[in-house]
Design a protein around this motif. Sequence first.
Motif, PDB file in Angstrom:
ATOM      1  N   SER A  16       0.805  -1.211   0.000  1.00 35.62           N
ATOM      2  CA  SER A  16       0.000   0.000   0.000  1.00 35.62           C
ATOM      3  C   SER A  16       0.840   1.264   0.000  1.00 35.62           C
ATOM      4  N   GLU A  60      -4.293  -8.351  -4.508  1.00 36.23           N
ATOM      5  CA  GLU A  60      -4.734  -7.612  -5.684  1.00 36.23           C
ATOM      6  C   GLU A  60      -4.372  -8.381  -6.947  1.00 36.23           C
ATOM      7  N   GLY A  69      -8.739  -6.680  -9.839  1.00 36.72           N
ATOM      8  CA  GLY A  69      -9.094  -6.102  -8.553  1.00 36.72           C
ATOM      9  C   GLY A  69      -8.772  -7.034  -7.395  1.00 36.72           C
ATOM     10  N   PRO A  70      -9.050  -6.606  -6.168  1.00 35.89           N
ATOM     11  CA  PRO A  70      -8.724  -7.416  -4.997  1.00 35.89           C
ATOM     12  C   PRO A  70      -9.637  -8.623  -4.853  1.00 35.89           C
ATOM     13  N   ARG A  71      -9.038  -9.737  -4.436  1.00 33.44           N
ATOM     14  CA  ARG A  71      -9.804 -10.954  -4.137  1.00 33.44           C
ATOM     15  C   ARG A  71      -9.430 -11.436  -2.741  1.00 33.44           C
ATOM     16  N   VAL A 123     -12.543  -7.617   1.623  1.00 33.98           N
ATOM     17  CA  VAL A 123     -12.332  -6.799   0.422  1.00 33.98           C
ATOM     18  C   VAL A 123     -12.842  -5.376   0.657  1.00 33.98           C
ATOM     19  N   GLU A 178     -10.666  -1.901   0.337  1.00 37.27           N
ATOM     20  CA  GLU A 178     -11.076  -0.757  -0.472  1.00 37.27           C
ATOM     21  C   GLU A 178     -11.287   0.491   0.382  1.00 37.27           C
ATOM     22  N   GLU A 186      -3.386  -1.346  -1.405  1.00 37.57           N
ATOM     23  CA  GLU A 186      -2.870  -1.890  -2.659  1.00 37.57           C
ATOM     24  C   GLU A 186      -2.044  -3.128  -2.342  1.00 37.57           C
ATOM     25  N   ARG A 221       2.953  -0.841 -11.377  1.00 38.99           N
ATOM     26  CA  ARG A 221       2.253   0.285 -10.757  1.00 38.99           C
ATOM     27  C   ARG A 221       3.189   1.488 -10.691  1.00 38.99           C
TER      28      ARG A 221
END
Length: 378
Positions: free
Chosen positions: A143, A254, A258-260, A307, A311, A316, A373
């Motif tokens: 993150s 991530e 998207g995040p799982r 999740v 968010e 991240e 990223r």
Amino acid sequence: MSSETSPHKPRVAVVFGGRSSEHAISVLTAGAVLRAIDRDKYDVLPIGITTDGRWALTADDPERMTIADRRLPSVAELAESTEGGVVFPVDPTNREVVYSEPGSVPKALGEVDVVFPVLHGPYGEDGTLQGLLELSGVPYVGSGVLASAVGQDKDYMKRVFASFGLPVGPYEVIRPREWENDPAAARRKIVDFAGEHGWPLFVKPARAGSSMGITKVDDLAGLDEAVEEARRHDPKILVESLLSGREIECGVLEFEDGPRASVPAEIPPVTAHDFYDFEAKYIDSADGIVPAPLTAEQTAKIQELAVAAFEAASCEGLVRADFFLQDNGEFVINEINTLPGFTPISMYPRMWQESGVSYPELIDRLLQAALERSTGLR
């Protein structure tokens, strides 16, 4: 000799140790990461930060980054010099890392493509290192500054979660000036909280992890000692009521879409300890149950909440989210860890292993995501 040049392997700086009380846990995590990283795919540069903040060039020797005879490892034992220091560039146009010793010509260690920070606690997991890397323009795992800071400070973490409608348990905050300027008033504040929510209470540092500095307090007699123990780690403390129920954890990773969430795990009651404290986690190796014995509906709910927490805090890369499944069947989120442990007994990699992502694949996925990223606003 072939005219073809070999493809460039990304250079990974694994940064570990640090100035927090979780120094040794970070060394354990670094050992596990160094052991698992694919050397055919990545070049690796281990950089340890000593407890007094010196950036040291260390041996790439995971076997020395373990608990031996209940003794925890340190960067000082791994450093190649007692005085030499690694200088990380704070210049987005230059990723050259330099090593220098007093009286010697500085030595270039080469450029770094990505940083894998495995620091836990303040001065590493809390946004400070992330800010340095943003200034440097070097991609990193995990993150960013805001999410790391929120994930470290349990006070603001709970405020963020509550603002997003996530269920949090009752808590009270004692700020540094409250205890220093008027301890009697601060004590009354805690006693009033206990009067409303009952004893026992948990007194803990607001910005520490690995169960450092936490005390279970059964009555007023043990309160002052518990507060001082928490304040040894952080002048800002948190007081929480006892939430009866099961301790359930869930990993978030991530992916491209998207995040799982992983399968959840359960931390069973530990008979030799009052709660899942540092000794139970790292010395006595309390075993978690993976996957947790939950119904399909409960599993889906905790994955949804994990999740949502990811968010809500703008995380991240990865997060481990910790919950209580209360006796009434409701989940309450306790906290998130933006850089959870990667030791061989750590729950985060175990949960993903059970979810079909092996340890080496997990490391690779995190590094690849970081390389793709950009730094800065995103």
